[in-house]
Write an enzyme that holds these catalytic residues in place. Structure first.
Site, short mmCIF file in Angstrom:
data_model
loop_
_atom_site.label_atom_id
_atom_site.label_comp_id
_atom_site.label_asym_id
_atom_site.label_seq_id
_atom_site.Cartn_x
_atom_site.Cartn_y
_atom_site.Cartn_z
N GLU A 144 -6.21 6.86 -1.53
CA GLU A 144 -6.24 5.70 -0.49
C GLU A 144 -6.58 4.60 -1.15
O GLU A 144 -6.08 3.34 -1.11
CB GLU A 144 -7.00 6.13 0.67
CG GLU A 144 -6.09 7.01 1.88
CD GLU A 144 -4.80 6.21 2.08
OE1 GLU A 144 -4.99 5.04 2.66
OE2 GLU A 144 -3.63 6.88 2.08
N HIS A 203 1.76 4.20 -2.98
CA HIS A 203 1.67 5.69 -3.11
C HIS A 203 2.77 6.41 -3.79
O HIS A 203 2.52 7.37 -4.44
CB HIS A 203 1.64 6.29 -1.36
CG HIS A 203 0.15 6.20 -0.96
ND1 HIS A 203 -0.84 6.71 -1.26
CD2 HIS A 203 -0.07 5.55 0.46
CE1 HIS A 203 -1.88 6.45 -0.42
NE2 HIS A 203 -1.34 5.80 0.47
N HIS A 262 0.95 -1.23 -0.04
CA HIS A 262 0.18 0.00 0.05
C HIS A 262 0.92 1.20 -0.16
O HIS A 262 0.54 2.15 -0.67
CB HIS A 262 -1.07 -0.14 1.29
CG HIS A 262 -1.76 1.15 1.48
ND1 HIS A 262 -2.98 1.59 0.92
CD2 HIS A 262 -1.23 2.57 2.06
CE1 HIS A 262 -3.35 2.57 1.41
NE2 HIS A 262 -2.49 3.14 1.87
N GLU A 263 1.77 1.49 0.80
CA GLU A 263 2.64 2.52 0.95
C GLU A 263 3.66 2.84 -0.10
O GLU A 263 3.72 3.67 -0.76
CB GLU A 263 3.47 2.24 2.08
CG GLU A 263 2.89 2.44 3.66
CD GLU A 263 1.85 3.49 3.62
OE1 GLU A 263 2.11 4.74 3.24
OE2 GLU A 263 0.78 3.45 4.42
#
Length: 269
Positions: A198, A140, A136-137
């Site tokens: 997100e 980004h 997820h990070e």
């Protein structure tokens, strides 16, 4: 009025230089006013400053962070190569560190610098849970969400002019903006990104973790644990929040699960 016209002209010039881009994998259109090379350089400076104030941990947990990070990175590179989108991580110099903090936090700088906080590990519980968070990070950074957020903040603070960022005007503020845009100092970086960002990071990160050989169904369990760990904290209603509620996030992950399981099965071949 003259200053406003000059500013708008500068912004238009920058907008012309930095054309509309497509987010890798999802294909969403985005407009960043900061060149990737400049954003990565600023991110490296902010990251280096962060590590001088937060010494990395060196133990078996740190080894796990590096191991999971390397697997997720390899899966991301494979996925981007298959889509002819490898240029999305051109210039990335990956690095993974664990820092000692009770915060439930992790983030990835533009350019591939990843930090996980020890306080997060009791919630991730296992490598699959950690892979979901790290995927997820990393998503980004790959999707240039930090650049989008930094662009907005630097425009607001008058640090963006035609041709790039005026770092010399206020280097401390530039570092703060870059760190905040990456999610340092917030719970899992959630407060620094919009709800659409997100959701986009959830999708990319889920696919990448699955392709790395981690069961994507662990993502639902992870966010259920995250919701449990967050009980007692005063969360704003979803419509006032910059990120999806835990229930919304879990529901969306479940809808993405069939495709994620395809990637997971592909990883076993």
């Amino acid at each position: 009025m003259r200053k406003l016209s000059k500013f708008l002209l500068s912004l238009a010039i920058v907008g012309g230089i930095i054309s509309c881009q497509k987010v890798p994998i999802t294909g969403r259109s985005q407009l960043n006013f900061i060149p990737d090379s400049e954003m990565n350089a600023m991110a490296l400076q902010a990251y280096t400053q962060f590590l001088t104030e937060n010494k990395p941990v060196s133990n078996s947990q740190a080894d796990m962070v590096k191991r999971v990070g390397a697997r997720v990175q390899a899966a991301l590179e494979k996925l981007l190569k298959e889509r002819n989108q490898s240029n999305a991580i051109s210039g990335f110099k990956w690095e993974y560190n664990l820092v000692d903090s009770k915060e439930l936090n992790a983030w990835c700088m533009p350019g591939g610098k990843v930090v996980v906080y020890t306080g997060l590990l009791p919630v991730t519980q296992n490598e699959a849970g950690l892979a979901v968070v790290m995927g997820h990070e990393i998503a980004h950074a790959v999707a240039r969400h930090g650049s989008e957020r930094s662009s907005q903040q630097m425009v607001t603070n008058g640090l963006l002019q035609a041709g790039g960022v005026v770092v010399g005007q206020n280097p401390t503020l530039v570092n703060q903006i870059v760190l905040q845009a990456a999610g340092a100092g917030t719970q899992l970086g959630l407060l620094s990104h919009s709800r659409s960002q997100e959701s986009e990071a959830d999708e990319i990160g889920l696919y990448v973790a699955a392709l790395a050989g981690y069961d994507p169904q662990e993502s639902v369990k992870l966010w259920q644990r995250m919701a449990e760990a967050s009980k007692g904290s005063q969360k704003p209603p979803e419509f006032l929040s910059t990120h999806p509620s835990d229930a919304t996030r879990i529901s969306r992950l479940q809808k993405l699960m069939p495709k994620a399981l395809q990637y997971y099965n592909q990883s076993k071949k």
